[in-house]
Enzyme design. Structure first.
Site, PDB file in Angstrom:
ATOM      1  N   CYS A 263      73.494  88.894  45.369  1.00 18.00           N
ATOM      2  CA  CYS A 263      73.436  87.667  44.551  1.00 18.00           C
ATOM      3  C   CYS A 263      73.748  88.072  43.122  1.00 18.00           C
ATOM      4  CB  CYS A 263      72.062  87.015  44.649  1.00 18.00           C
ATOM      5  SG  CYS A 263      71.450  86.786  46.335  1.00 18.00           S
ATOM      6  N   GLY A 265      75.655  87.120  40.341  1.00 22.42           N
ATOM      7  CA  GLY A 265      75.846  86.442  39.067  1.00 22.42           C
ATOM      8  C   GLY A 265      74.607  86.480  38.178  1.00 22.42           C
ATOM      9  N   PRO A 266      74.799  86.598  36.867  1.00 17.27           N
ATOM     10  CA  PRO A 266      76.066  86.632  36.119  1.00 17.27           C
ATOM     11  C   PRO A 266      76.684  88.012  35.946  1.00 17.27           C
ATOM     12  CG  PRO A 266      74.252  86.473  34.588  1.00 17.27           C
ATOM     13  CD  PRO A 266      73.634  86.432  35.953  1.00 17.27           C
ATOM     14  N   GLY A 268      75.095  91.248  34.988  1.00 17.28           N
ATOM     15  CA  GLY A 268      74.529  92.328  34.190  1.00 17.28           C
ATOM     16  C   GLY A 268      74.044  93.489  35.035  1.00 17.28           C
ATOM     17  N   GLU A 288      78.731  86.598  45.090  1.00 16.80           N
ATOM     18  CA  GLU A 288      78.117  85.525  44.311  1.00 16.80           C
ATOM     19  C   GLU A 288      78.644  84.199  44.829  1.00 16.80           C
ATOM     20  OE1 GLU A 288      76.353  82.873  42.306  1.00 16.80           O
ATOM     21  OE2 GLU A 288      75.698  84.970  42.037  1.00 16.80           O
ATOM     22  N   ASP A 314      77.937  82.408  50.637  1.00 12.90           N
ATOM     23  CA  ASP A 314      76.490  82.344  50.742  1.00 12.90           C
ATOM     24  C   ASP A 314      76.003  83.753  51.085  1.00 12.90           C
ATOM     25  OD1 ASP A 314      73.866  82.128  52.081  1.00 12.90           O
ATOM     26  OD2 ASP A 314      74.181  79.962  51.961  1.00 12.90           O
ATOM     27  N   ASP A 332      68.876  90.145  44.076  1.00  5.97           N
ATOM     28  CA  ASP A 332      68.348  89.541  42.837  1.00  5.97           C
ATOM     29  C   ASP A 332      68.321  88.038  43.100  1.00  5.97           C
ATOM     30  OD1 ASP A 332      67.584  88.961  40.275  1.00  5.97           O
ATOM     31  OD2 ASP A 332      69.538  89.355  39.371  1.00  5.97           O
ATOM     32  N   CYS A 385      63.190  87.210  38.715  1.00  4.07           N
ATOM     33  CA  CYS A 385      62.789  87.061  37.316  1.00  4.07           C
ATOM     34  C   CYS A 385      61.685  86.014  37.267  1.00  4.07           C
ATOM     35  CB  CYS A 385      63.977  86.664  36.443  1.00  4.07           C
ATOM     36  SG  CYS A 385      63.585  86.774  34.679  1.00  4.07           S
TER      37      CYS A 385
END
Length: 456
Positions: A263, A265-266, A268, A288, A314, A332, A385
């Site tokens: 997963c 994106g974005p 980093g 992504e 997906d 992530d 996060c």
């Protein structure tokens, strides 16, 4: 239009876009500042007004409701944003009261006409008559419960306050709740990352205490440094850096390993993974589902001289297509984002408890698919996060039950501690797991959760 007035207008327009169109201030504001041609000082003012108002919106709405003697839901949205901007200046900045009132009244006039201007003038003059401390007392007295009082005073929805308390209690740190809520309302420091073996931190930089590739500038323009490095130096939260490094350095890398950022994106963390793959002779693939975010991943990889294919599927399908293929996978996962409220303050007002079940279901499915795509002995890093226990410990516990006997945990806590130059002070979780939970108030990072699972 004076420059200070232009800065207020940029802040007001950004607030309107955030509330009308679900825009993100961190994406919209820099472009608006550029279009307005603001000076460095006025750009700083526009930024402070925008982010300060968004962070403290819950508190300011309580103040406005008291001063206006009506619920904020009864106030025209454009006028309400002008009032929020005015209250922020009156209670939390050194802007002169007369300027804060006058300019906010003019913004209310543009939003709702003469009547709105008169209403805004009355409300803001009422606010200006009491001190910030007096207003916090008024707000506290308006609360109907202890949790609501915390939510109003620290500008967090009550359900988030409760989720944070439970997550801290899982470490025996429930008494740190107010410190965490306070940290969420502070501007985060800019943290940089120098991609390993591809770039070095400037000589005057200060190394971060936990990530070996992180630093903070002694001075200068971060954007100029990023551009000058060709993307090999980047702005990146230290917690994000550690999430990627925990996977790549959990166990020694064998040349030829195959890795997947499921997963991405974005991008980093993908960039850090790519640099780590390059230095260890491993191969990295990225996925992504969002085409726009996949484009950001490709941009993030521009500074790494290796080919990293980026698919747009997906993640559950992408992993299911490659059973038993990868040595390391980063998941992530999409989450509530409650760990990044310092950077995206509007997110606290966009999520609700009803969002959590669907997210945790998706998280479980992504992690389950990723484990199926691992080779025996392969490791998956499950990262959110968010400190919400349903999204962190709960998901991992469910997956370990489903894969009983086929998974073992690698202690992310030990891996992150070994990476760090200073002791991060990561206690055991109440469930006895090796999960790492970073915190804004303890580590000056986003509230990143990291779990490492090996397929056996």
């Amino acid at each position: 239009m004076s420059r200070a007035v232009a800065a207020r207008r940029v802040a007001f327009d950004t607030l309107r876009a955030v509330h009308e169109s679900d825009a993100y201030a961190n994406l919209l504001l820099p472009a608006a500042i550029g279009r307005a041609g603001l000076s460095t000082a006025d750009a700083a003012l526009a930024t402070e007004l925008t982010y300060g108002t968004l962070r403290r919106q819950g508190t300011y709405d309580a103040v406005i409701a008291i001063a206006a003697d009506r619920p904020v839901t009864d106030i025209d949205p454009g006028v309400l944003d002008a009032l929020r901007l005015g209250v922020h200046q009156l209670l939390s900045t050194r802007v002169a009261s007369h300027a804060a009132v006058h300019e906010s009244v003019e913004l209310a006039r543009t939003a709702g006409g003469r009547g709105a201007a008169g209403f805004a003038n009355a409300v803001l003059r009422r606010v200006s008559r009491d001190t910030p401390g007096d207003w916090m007392t008024h707000v506290a007295e308006s609360a109907r419960s202890d949790d609501e009082q915390l939510g109003l005073l620290f500008s967090h929805p009550v359900w988030v306050v409760r989720a944070f308390r439970r997550a801290l209690a899982a470490e025996g740190r429930a008494d740190e709740l107010e410190a965490l809520l306070t940290a969420d309302n502070a501007s985060p420091r800019v943290t940089m990352a120098a991609l390993p073996d591809l770039a070095d931190a400037p000589g005057d930089a200060r190394r971060t205490p936990y990530s070996p590739i992180g630093f903070r500038l002694g001075g200068g323009d971060p954007d100029a440094l990023v551009r000058g490095s060709g993307g090999r130096i980047r702005v990146q939260d230290e917690g994000s850096q550690l999430a990627a490094l925990a996977l790549t350095r959990a166990v020694p890398v064998t040349a030829g390993e195959r890795w997947l950022d499921l997963c991405a994106g974005p991008g980093g963390k993908t960039a850090v993974l790519a640099a780590e793959a390059l230095r260890n002779d491993a191969r990295l693939e990225a996925n992504e589902i969002s085409p726009a975010r996949a484009g950001l991943v490709r941009q993030a990889l521009a500074g790494v001289p290796m080919d990293v294919p980026v698919s747009e599927e997906d993640g559950r399908t992408r992993a299911a297509e490659a059973p038993g293929t990868y040595d390391r996978i980063l998941v992530d996962a999409p989450c509530t984002g409650l760990g990044a409220l310092r950077r995206r303050p509007e997110a606290r007002w966009r999520k609700s408890p009803s969002d959590v079940p669907a997210l945790t279901q998706l998280q479980r499915e992504l992690l389950d698919a990723a484990i199926g795509a691992l080779k025996p002995g392969g490791i998956v890093a499950y990262v959110t996060c968010s400190p919400h226990l349903a999204e962190t410990a709960g998901v991992v516990a469910d997956i370990r039950r489903e894969w009983e006997g086929a998974l073992e945990e690698v202690s992310a806590r030990e891996v992150v501690t070994a990476l760090a130059e200073a002791d991060p002070g990561l206690p055991a979780q109440a469930d006895g797991s090796g999960r790492t939970q970073l915190w804004p108030h303890r580590h000056n990072t986003d509230a990143m959760s990291i779990s490492l699972l090996r397929r056996v």
